[in-house]
Write a protein that holds these residues in place. Structure first.
Motif, PDB file in Angstrom:
ATOM      1  N   VAL A  12       0.715  -1.061  -0.018  1.00 17.69           N
ATOM      2  CA  VAL A  12      -0.106  -0.091  -0.025  1.00 17.69           C
ATOM      3  C   VAL A  12       0.886   1.239   0.067  1.00 17.69           C
ATOM      4  O   VAL A  12       1.944   1.113   0.216  1.00 17.69           O
ATOM      5  CB  VAL A  12      -0.977  -0.041   1.267  1.00 17.69           C
ATOM      6  N   GLN A  13       0.310   2.334  -0.576  1.00 20.38           N
ATOM      7  CA  GLN A  13       1.017   3.554  -0.190  1.00 20.38           C
ATOM      8  C   GLN A  13       0.877   4.120   1.235  1.00 20.38           C
ATOM      9  O   GLN A  13      -0.032   3.925   1.857  1.00 20.38           O
ATOM     10  CB  GLN A  13       0.580   4.702  -1.251  1.00 20.38           C
ATOM     11  N   THR A  14       1.712   5.247   1.513  1.00 21.11           N
ATOM     12  CA  THR A  14       1.608   5.951   2.890  1.00 21.11           C
ATOM     13  C   THR A  14       0.074   6.303   3.013  1.00 21.11           C
ATOM     14  O   THR A  14      -0.312   7.014   2.107  1.00 21.11           O
ATOM     15  CB  THR A  14       2.449   6.876   2.613  1.00 21.11           C
ATOM     16  N   GLY A  15      -0.321   6.129   4.252  1.00 12.66           N
ATOM     17  CA  GLY A  15      -1.514   6.762   4.441  1.00 12.66           C
ATOM     18  C   GLY A  15      -2.787   5.632   4.253  1.00 12.66           C
ATOM     19  O   GLY A  15      -3.992   5.652   4.637  1.00 12.66           O
ATOM     20  N   GLY A  16      -2.397   4.525   3.743  1.00 14.17           N
ATOM     21  CA  GLY A  16      -3.383   3.442   3.383  1.00 14.17           C
ATOM     22  C   GLY A  16      -3.499   2.495   4.341  1.00 14.17           C
ATOM     23  O   GLY A  16      -2.871   2.740   5.655  1.00 14.17           O
ATOM     24  N   SER A  17      -4.379   1.467   4.218  1.00 20.23           N
ATOM     25  CA  SER A  17      -4.805   0.592   5.468  1.00 20.23           C
ATOM     26  C   SER A  17      -4.690  -0.907   4.906  1.00 20.23           C
ATOM     27  O   SER A  17      -4.808  -1.003   3.968  1.00 20.23           O
ATOM     28  CB  SER A  17      -6.273   0.895   5.785  1.00 20.23           C
ATOM     29  N   LYS A  64       0.382   2.992  18.360  1.00 21.94           N
ATOM     30  CA  LYS A  64      -0.653   3.605  19.100  1.00 21.94           C
ATOM     31  C   LYS A  64      -1.508   4.569  18.340  1.00 21.94           C
ATOM     32  O   LYS A  64      -0.898   5.741  17.656  1.00 21.94           O
ATOM     33  CB  LYS A  64      -0.133   4.273  20.503  1.00 21.94           C
ATOM     34  N   GLY A  65      -2.934   4.476  18.277  1.00 22.72           N
ATOM     35  CA  GLY A  65      -3.606   5.312  17.560  1.00 22.72           C
ATOM     36  C   GLY A  65      -3.939   4.920  15.957  1.00 22.72           C
ATOM     37  O   GLY A  65      -4.616   5.751  15.522  1.00 22.72           O
ATOM     38  N   ARG A  66      -3.028   4.146  15.546  1.00 23.97           N
ATOM     39  CA  ARG A  66      -3.083   3.850  14.123  1.00 23.97           C
ATOM     40  C   ARG A  66      -3.220   2.481  13.944  1.00 23.97           C
ATOM     41  O   ARG A  66      -4.302   2.058  12.805  1.00 23.97           O
ATOM     42  CB  ARG A  66      -1.739   4.046  13.378  1.00 23.97           C
ATOM     43  N   PHE A  67      -3.159   1.473  14.833  1.00 23.62           N
ATOM     44  CA  PHE A  67      -3.318   0.161  14.551  1.00 23.62           C
ATOM     45  C   PHE A  67      -4.244  -0.056  15.776  1.00 23.62           C
ATOM     46  O   PHE A  67      -4.165   0.345  16.729  1.00 23.62           O
ATOM     47  CB  PHE A  67      -2.066  -0.779  14.902  1.00 23.62           C
ATOM     48  N   GLN A  81      -5.792  -4.330  12.700  1.00 27.08           N
ATOM     49  CA  GLN A  81      -6.434  -3.300  11.768  1.00 27.08           C
ATOM     50  C   GLN A  81      -5.515  -2.270  11.769  1.00 27.08           C
ATOM     51  O   GLN A  81      -5.104  -1.634  12.787  1.00 27.08           O
ATOM     52  CB  GLN A  81      -7.843  -2.714  12.019  1.00 27.08           C
ATOM     53  N   MET A  82      -4.684  -1.882  10.391  1.00 30.36           N
ATOM     54  CA  MET A  82      -3.714  -0.994  10.504  1.00 30.36           C
ATOM     55  C   MET A  82      -4.030   0.073   9.476  1.00 30.36           C
ATOM     56  O   MET A  82      -4.307   0.014   8.480  1.00 30.36           O
ATOM     57  CB  MET A  82      -2.330  -1.659   9.942  1.00 30.36           C
ATOM     58  N   ASP A  83      -4.104   1.440  10.340  1.00 30.88           N
ATOM     59  CA  ASP A  83      -4.615   2.630   9.419  1.00 30.88           C
ATOM     60  C   ASP A  83      -3.335   3.631   9.196  1.00 30.88           C
ATOM     61  O   ASP A  83      -2.495   3.458  10.258  1.00 30.88           O
ATOM     62  CB  ASP A  83      -5.895   3.088   9.945  1.00 30.88           C
ATOM     63  N   ASN A  84      -3.531   4.572   8.378  1.00 37.77           N
ATOM     64  CA  ASN A  84      -2.571   5.688   8.502  1.00 37.77           C
ATOM     65  C   ASN A  84      -1.020   4.892   8.354  1.00 37.77           C
ATOM     66  O   ASN A  84      -0.171   5.352   8.891  1.00 37.77           O
ATOM     67  CB  ASN A  84      -2.476   6.394   9.488  1.00 37.77           C
ATOM     68  N   LEU A  85      -0.915   4.029   7.572  1.00 40.63           N
ATOM     69  CA  LEU A  85       0.316   3.148   7.291  1.00 40.63           C
ATOM     70  C   LEU A  85       1.460   4.243   6.984  1.00 40.63           C
ATOM     71  O   LEU A  85       1.242   5.090   6.378  1.00 40.63           O
ATOM     72  CB  LEU A  85       0.270   1.985   6.401  1.00 40.63           C
TER      73      LEU A  85
END
Length: 132
Positions: A12-17, A64-67, A81-85
């Motif tokens: 994924v690109q930066t910011g992806g999930s 923290k705050g992203r996963f 769940q991984m967000d804002n990668l």
């Protein structure tokens, strides 16, 4: 025989999930903890997040705050769940599980994810690549 299989990795690109899943079979202990670790090439294995049948969840400061780690039954399937990668999240992600022991609980009570040495059962890993 305990079997653990990770899935859900990808690029994924930066910011992806992405959502990783760890499917578990054969884990019969009454109380268990399941932890996600990751390892980038040339780097040490890193603790990411943990969940126990007691309801305890813990995260590394870097995520923290992203996963978010979750499970209806941690002895069956655990999600990450991984967000804002970010590119620094790139690596092979492994899930590990074992009985919730006194030694493991000491780490949890201090707010620390137990180390890799505390877990006997491991999956083969799923690759996560985050590009900038």
């Amino acid at each position: 025989q305990v079997k653990m299989v990770e899935s859900g990795g990808g690029s994924v690109q930066t910011g992806g999930s992405l959502q990783l899943a760890c499917r578990i079979s054969g884990l019969t202990y009454a109380s268990v903890c399941v932890t996600w670790f990751r390892q980038a090439p040339g780097k040490e294995r890193e603790r990411v997040a943990a969940i126990c049948t007691t309801g305890t969840t813990l995260y590394a400061d870097s995520v923290k705050g992203r996963f978010t780690i979750s499970a209806d039954n941690p002895k069956v399937i655990v999600y990450l769940q991984m967000d804002n990668l970010r590119p620094e999240d790139t690596g092979m992600y492994y899930c590990a599980a074992d009985r919730l022991t006194v030694g493991m609980n000491r780490h949890l009570e201090l707010g620390h994810i137990p180390p890799a040495s505390a877990f006997e059962f491991w999956g083969q890993g799923t690759q996560v690549t985050v590009s900038s």
